[in-house]
Scaffold this active site. Structure first.
Site, mmCIF file in Angstrom:
data_model
loop_
_atom_site.group_PDB
_atom_site.id
_atom_site.type_symbol
_atom_site.label_atom_id
_atom_site.label_comp_id
_atom_site.label_asym_id
_atom_site.label_seq_id
_atom_site.Cartn_x
_atom_site.Cartn_y
_atom_site.Cartn_z
ATOM 1 C CD GLU A 34 -2.845 1.515 2.204
ATOM 2 O OE1 GLU A 34 -2.712 0.887 3.269
ATOM 3 O OE2 GLU A 34 -3.740 2.366 2.025
ATOM 4 C CG ASP A 109 -1.371 13.749 -0.592
ATOM 5 O OD1 ASP A 109 -2.343 13.669 0.179
ATOM 6 O OD2 ASP A 109 -0.197 13.532 -0.228
ATOM 7 C CD GLU A 186 -13.777 3.676 0.309
ATOM 8 O OE1 GLU A 186 -12.678 3.092 0.384
ATOM 9 O OE2 GLU A 186 -14.768 3.203 -0.267
HETATM 10 C C1 LIG Z 1 -4.809 11.794 1.170
HETATM 11 S S1 LIG Z 1 -3.845 10.802 2.186
HETATM 12 C C2 LIG Z 1 -4.694 9.222 2.108
HETATM 13 C C3 LIG Z 1 -4.290 8.286 3.221
HETATM 14 C C4 LIG Z 1 -4.979 6.907 3.169
HETATM 15 N N1 LIG Z 1 -4.636 6.207 1.953
HETATM 16 C C5 LIG Z 1 -6.472 7.065 3.283
HETATM 17 O O1 LIG Z 1 -7.166 6.916 2.256
HETATM 18 O O2 LIG Z 1 -6.968 7.307 4.396
HETATM 19 C C6 LIG Z 1 -2.424 10.495 1.159
HETATM 20 C C7 LIG Z 1 -1.278 9.883 1.936
HETATM 21 O O3 LIG Z 1 -0.207 9.574 1.044
HETATM 22 C C8 LIG Z 1 1.014 9.896 1.688
HETATM 23 N N2 LIG Z 1 2.034 10.101 0.654
HETATM 24 C C9 LIG Z 1 2.099 11.121 -0.227
HETATM 25 N N3 LIG Z 1 3.170 10.997 -1.024
HETATM 26 C C10 LIG Z 1 3.798 9.853 -0.646
HETATM 27 C C11 LIG Z 1 4.975 9.203 -1.081
HETATM 28 N N4 LIG Z 1 5.730 9.696 -2.079
HETATM 29 N N5 LIG Z 1 5.344 8.043 -0.473
HETATM 30 C C12 LIG Z 1 4.588 7.545 0.541
HETATM 31 N N6 LIG Z 1 3.468 8.135 1.007
HETATM 32 C C13 LIG Z 1 3.072 9.271 0.421
HETATM 33 C C14 LIG Z 1 0.676 11.146 2.472
HETATM 34 O O4 LIG Z 1 1.610 11.429 3.490
HETATM 35 C C15 LIG Z 1 -0.719 10.815 2.997
HETATM 36 O O5 LIG Z 1 -0.677 10.149 4.233
#
Ligand SMILES: C[S@@+](CC[C@H](N)C(=O)[O-])C[C@H]1O[C@@H](n2cnc3c(N)ncnc32)[C@H](O)[C@@H]1O
Length: 218
Positions: A34, A109, A186
């Site tokens: 993930e 994001d 979600e």
């Molecule tokens: C909008 S949040 C969604 C979190 C989770 N998937 C959810 O749906 O509840 C996006 C997540 O992706 C992480 N993220 C963004 N860029 C990333 C990267 N290059 N590598 C790992 N994680 C990343 C962010 O820190 C954040 O926690």
């Protein structure tokens, strides 16, 4: 892995020292990744529900990684490891060819401002990097609430013929009865009635001819 790391924590140093990802787990099993696991709701539930698979979650934000880690450690899950690093680095430089059964990118994001769009996770170069690490018939699951990002994702994936869209979002098979969503985002979005787009793509077999196995029923 030392005890001070906590049961479920993986560190990049362990991997860059030449040990493969499989060495993080006591037993070798099909591996799911993930990307951006946030507080870990999806990956922890998956690890509990599927003890016959291994799960690796990568999260770049230390604060969220620590929350997910605390939750995972309290369950002592032997088939789950969490890594705090940039997923792009992991995919491009650490993971072995054909080492993943599935990749989950749930609510990445959206970076809505034009000048920030280059920061988006789902771009052609990352999709090509994922092709290398997905095993034949491995699955890519994507979900987002952001309509314009979704449309850009569809265009990007359409440019990768090795990824074949499946007729439904197969992750829904593992949504616990009565649950509103797989991830924290979600659940939050569905409560507010926001439209969510989601899709599953199968990585075509490396020896498969183009067009083979594309039937909509898959
Ligand atoms: C909008 S949040 C969604 C979190 C989770 N998937 C959810 O749906 O509840 C996006 C997540 O992706 C992480 N993220 C963004 N860029 C990333 C990267 N290059 N590598 C790992 N994680 C990343 C962010 O820190 C954040 O926690």
């Amino acid at each position: 892995m030392t005890c001070s790391q906590g049961f479920c924590e993986a560190r990049l140093n362990d991997l860059s020292a030449g040990q493969g990802v499989d060495s993080l787990f006591p037993i070798r099993r099909p591996l799911e990744l993930e990307i951006g696991c946030g507080k870990g709701r999806f990956i922890i539930r998956s690890a509990v529900a599927y003890p016959d698979r291994n799960f690796l979650a990568v999260e770049v934000a230390r604060r969220f990684h620590n929350i997910a880690l605390r939750r995972a450690n309290s369950r002592q899950l032997a088939n789950l490891r969490l890594l705090c690093t940039d997923a792009k680095f992991l995919i491009r430089h650490v993971l072995a060819d054909a080492s993943l059964r599935a990749v989950h990118i749930l609510f990445p994001d959206p970076w809505p401002k034009t000048r920030h769009k280059k920061r988006r996770m789902l771009q052609p170069d990352l999709l090509h990097a994922l092709l290398r690490v997905l095993e034949d018939d491995g699955c890519l699951h994507i979900a987002t609430d952001h309509q314009e990002y979704w449309e850009a994702i569809l265009v990007a994936v359409a440019g990768v013929p090795e990824l074949v869209r499946m007729s439904r979002f197969t992750l829904d098979d593992r949504l616990p009865v009565g649950e509103l969503g797989h991830t924290n985002y979600e659940v939050k979005y569905r409560r507010t009635g926001r439209v969510i787009n989601q899709g599953t793509w199968r990585r075509r077999g490396r020896k498969e001819k183009p067009g083979e196995g594309d039937s909509p029923g898959r």
